[in-house]
Design a protein around this motif. Structure first.
Motif, PDB file in Angstrom:
ATOM      1  N   TYR A  35      43.322  -7.788  29.460  1.00  0.00           N
ATOM      2  CA  TYR A  35      43.113  -7.693  28.012  1.00  0.00           C
ATOM      3  C   TYR A  35      44.053  -6.686  27.371  1.00  0.00           C
ATOM      4  N   SER A  36      44.194  -5.516  27.965  1.00  0.00           N
ATOM      5  CA  SER A  36      45.091  -4.508  27.383  1.00  0.00           C
ATOM      6  C   SER A  36      46.512  -4.622  27.939  1.00  0.00           C
ATOM      7  N   GLY A  37      46.629  -5.139  29.146  1.00  0.00           N
ATOM      8  CA  GLY A  37      47.947  -5.159  29.789  1.00  0.00           C
ATOM      9  C   GLY A  37      48.402  -3.780  30.231  1.00  0.00           C
ATOM     10  N   PHE A  38      47.485  -2.817  30.210  1.00  0.00           N
ATOM     11  CA  PHE A  38      47.827  -1.431  30.574  1.00  0.00           C
ATOM     12  C   PHE A  38      47.173  -1.104  31.920  1.00  0.00           C
ATOM     13  N   SER A  39      47.981  -0.864  32.928  1.00  0.00           N
ATOM     14  CA  SER A  39      47.465  -0.586  34.281  1.00  0.00           C
ATOM     15  C   SER A  39      47.392   0.912  34.521  1.00  0.00           C
ATOM     16  N   VAL A  40      46.239   1.354  35.012  1.00  0.00           N
ATOM     17  CA  VAL A  40      46.030   2.772  35.303  1.00  0.00           C
ATOM     18  C   VAL A  40      45.626   2.918  36.766  1.00  0.00           C
ATOM     19  N   GLY A  41      46.132   3.972  37.388  1.00  0.00           N
ATOM     20  CA  GLY A  41      45.738   4.287  38.769  1.00  0.00           C
ATOM     21  C   GLY A  41      45.387   5.758  38.877  1.00  0.00           C
ATOM     22  N   CYS A  46      41.391   2.065  40.153  1.00  0.00           N
ATOM     23  CA  CYS A  46      42.220   1.446  39.117  1.00  0.00           C
ATOM     24  C   CYS A  46      41.291   1.040  37.980  1.00  0.00           C
ATOM     25  N   ASN A  47      41.864   0.797  36.799  1.00  0.00           N
ATOM     26  CA  ASN A  47      41.006   0.334  35.705  1.00  0.00           C
ATOM     27  C   ASN A  47      40.601  -1.124  35.942  1.00  0.00           C
ATOM     28  N   ILE A  48      39.361  -1.413  35.571  1.00  0.00           N
ATOM     29  CA  ILE A  48      38.798  -2.754  35.769  1.00  0.00           C
ATOM     30  C   ILE A  48      38.213  -3.184  34.430  1.00  0.00           C
ATOM     31  N   GLU A  49      38.894  -4.126  33.785  1.00  0.00           N
ATOM     32  CA  GLU A  49      38.487  -4.554  32.443  1.00  0.00           C
ATOM     33  C   GLU A  49      37.499  -5.709  32.510  1.00  0.00           C
ATOM     34  N   ASN A  50      36.961  -6.030  31.324  1.00  0.00           N
ATOM     35  CA  ASN A  50      35.955  -7.082  31.230  1.00  0.00           C
ATOM     36  C   ASN A  50      36.106  -7.793  29.895  1.00  0.00           C
ATOM     37  N   VAL A  82      32.537  -2.976  28.699  1.00  0.00           N
ATOM     38  CA  VAL A  82      32.139  -2.932  30.113  1.00  0.00           C
ATOM     39  C   VAL A  82      33.271  -2.367  30.986  1.00  0.00           C
ATOM     40  N   THR A  83      34.466  -2.347  30.441  1.00  0.00           N
ATOM     41  CA  THR A  83      35.645  -1.824  31.162  1.00  0.00           C
ATOM     42  C   THR A  83      35.380  -0.433  31.731  1.00  0.00           C
ATOM     43  N   VAL A  84      35.876  -0.202  32.953  1.00  0.00           N
ATOM     44  CA  VAL A  84      35.779   1.130  33.545  1.00  0.00           C
ATOM     45  C   VAL A  84      37.188   1.647  33.826  1.00  0.00           C
ATOM     46  N   CYS A  85      37.391   2.927  33.492  1.00  0.00           N
ATOM     47  CA  CYS A  85      38.695   3.562  33.700  1.00  0.00           C
ATOM     48  C   CYS A  85      38.935   3.844  35.181  1.00  0.00           C
ATOM     49  N   ALA A  86      40.214   3.953  35.527  1.00  0.00           N
ATOM     50  CA  ALA A  86      40.622   4.217  36.909  1.00  0.00           C
ATOM     51  C   ALA A  86      40.032   5.521  37.456  1.00  0.00           C
ATOM     52  N   GLU A  87      40.002   6.550  36.622  1.00  0.00           N
ATOM     53  CA  GLU A  87      39.524   7.857  37.090  1.00  0.00           C
ATOM     54  C   GLU A  87      38.060   7.786  37.496  1.00  0.00           C
ATOM     55  N   ARG A  88      37.257   7.063  36.689  1.00  0.00           N
ATOM     56  CA  ARG A  88      35.830   6.989  37.027  1.00  0.00           C
ATOM     57  C   ARG A  88      35.587   6.072  38.208  1.00  0.00           C
ATOM     58  N   CYS A 121      50.087  10.117  31.594  1.00  0.00           N
ATOM     59  CA  CYS A 121      48.907   9.339  31.188  1.00  0.00           C
ATOM     60  C   CYS A 121      47.662  10.202  31.414  1.00  0.00           C
ATOM     61  N   PRO A 122      47.372  11.098  30.479  1.00  0.00           N
ATOM     62  CA  PRO A 122      46.222  11.988  30.661  1.00  0.00           C
ATOM     63  C   PRO A 122      44.903  11.228  30.549  1.00  0.00           C
ATOM     64  N   PRO A 123      43.868  11.672  31.270  1.00  0.00           N
ATOM     65  CA  PRO A 123      42.570  10.976  31.260  1.00  0.00           C
ATOM     66  C   PRO A 123      41.924  10.974  29.883  1.00  0.00           C
ATOM     67  N   CYS A 124      41.197   9.911  29.570  1.00  0.00           N
ATOM     68  CA  CYS A 124      40.464   9.833  28.301  1.00  0.00           C
ATOM     69  C   CYS A 124      39.320  10.844  28.300  1.00  0.00           C
ATOM     70  N   GLY A 125      38.739  11.048  27.134  1.00  0.00           N
ATOM     71  CA  GLY A 125      37.671  12.033  26.990  1.00  0.00           C
ATOM     72  C   GLY A 125      36.451  11.741  27.852  1.00  0.00           C
ATOM     73  N   VAL A 126      36.108  10.469  27.965  1.00  0.00           N
ATOM     74  CA  VAL A 126      34.931  10.112  28.778  1.00  0.00           C
ATOM     75  C   VAL A 126      35.190  10.490  30.239  1.00  0.00           C
ATOM     76  N   CYS A 127      36.390  10.221  30.732  1.00  0.00           N
ATOM     77  CA  CYS A 127      36.706  10.558  32.127  1.00  0.00           C
ATOM     78  C   CYS A 127      36.766  12.069  32.333  1.00  0.00           C
ATOM     79  N   ARG A 128      37.231  12.805  31.338  1.00  0.00           N
ATOM     80  CA  ARG A 128      37.234  14.276  31.448  1.00  0.00           C
ATOM     81  C   ARG A 128      35.805  14.782  31.613  1.00  0.00           C
TER      82      ARG A 128
END
Ligand code: THU
Length: 137
Positions: A24-30, A44-48, A53-59, A90-97
């Motif tokens: 959906y975003s085309g943006f890959s995170v590891g 890795c990020n897993i979109e939906n 429902v998407t979960v970030c790579a860090e979490r 690519c710094p982590p988003c606020g939720v992952c922080r």
């Protein structure tokens, strides 16, 4: 950590990013989460189709580690890209922080980022000052 150790952790994050599910975003995170005993958990990020429902790579990395009994975290390398070039920070988003703050020491735990040919390292307390949590303890 030496610069070479940081670069090795970034390389693990890049490998993880190549497993991203991001139609959906085309943006890959590891993310590559290093334990104090040297073990590494990746995510890795897993979109939906239902976007929230998407979960970030860090979490993904953090929750996978915690689910397997790991608690003693030293650092996390994070990379992200929409074009296969993982050298921009690519710094982590606020939720992952906030998720990291639940388990990681704010002063000693570090976030490692690629920045061109350089490697940047930031303490969690720099990325998330005044985090929520102590209030409940
Ligand atoms: N994303 C992460 O995996 N980590 C972050 O810290 C920020 C954003 C993902 C979520 C989504 O799949 C894509 O990047 C675009 O927001």
């Amino acid at each position: 950590m030496t610069d070479n150790e940081k670069r090795a952790l970034i390389a693990e994050a890049v490998s993880a990013a190549r497993r991203a599910y991001a139609p959906y975003s085309g943006f890959s995170v590891g993310a590559a989460l290093l334990l104090r005993d040297g073990r590494v958990f990746t995510g890795c990020n897993i979109e939906n189709a239902s976007y929230s429902v998407t979960v970030c790579a860090e979490r993904v990395a953090l929750f996978s580690a915690v689910a397997q009994g790991a608690r003693d975290f030293a650092a996390i390398a994070v990379v992200g890209s929409s074009d296969g070039d993982f050298t921009r920070p690519c710094p982590p988003c606020g939720v992952c922080r906030q998720a990291l703050a639940e388990f990681c020491d704010p002063d000693s735990f570090t976030v490692i980022l690629a920045d061109g040919d350089e490697v940047r390292e930031l303490a969690l307390c720099e990325l998330l000052p005044h985090s929520f949590g102590e209030q409940l303890k």
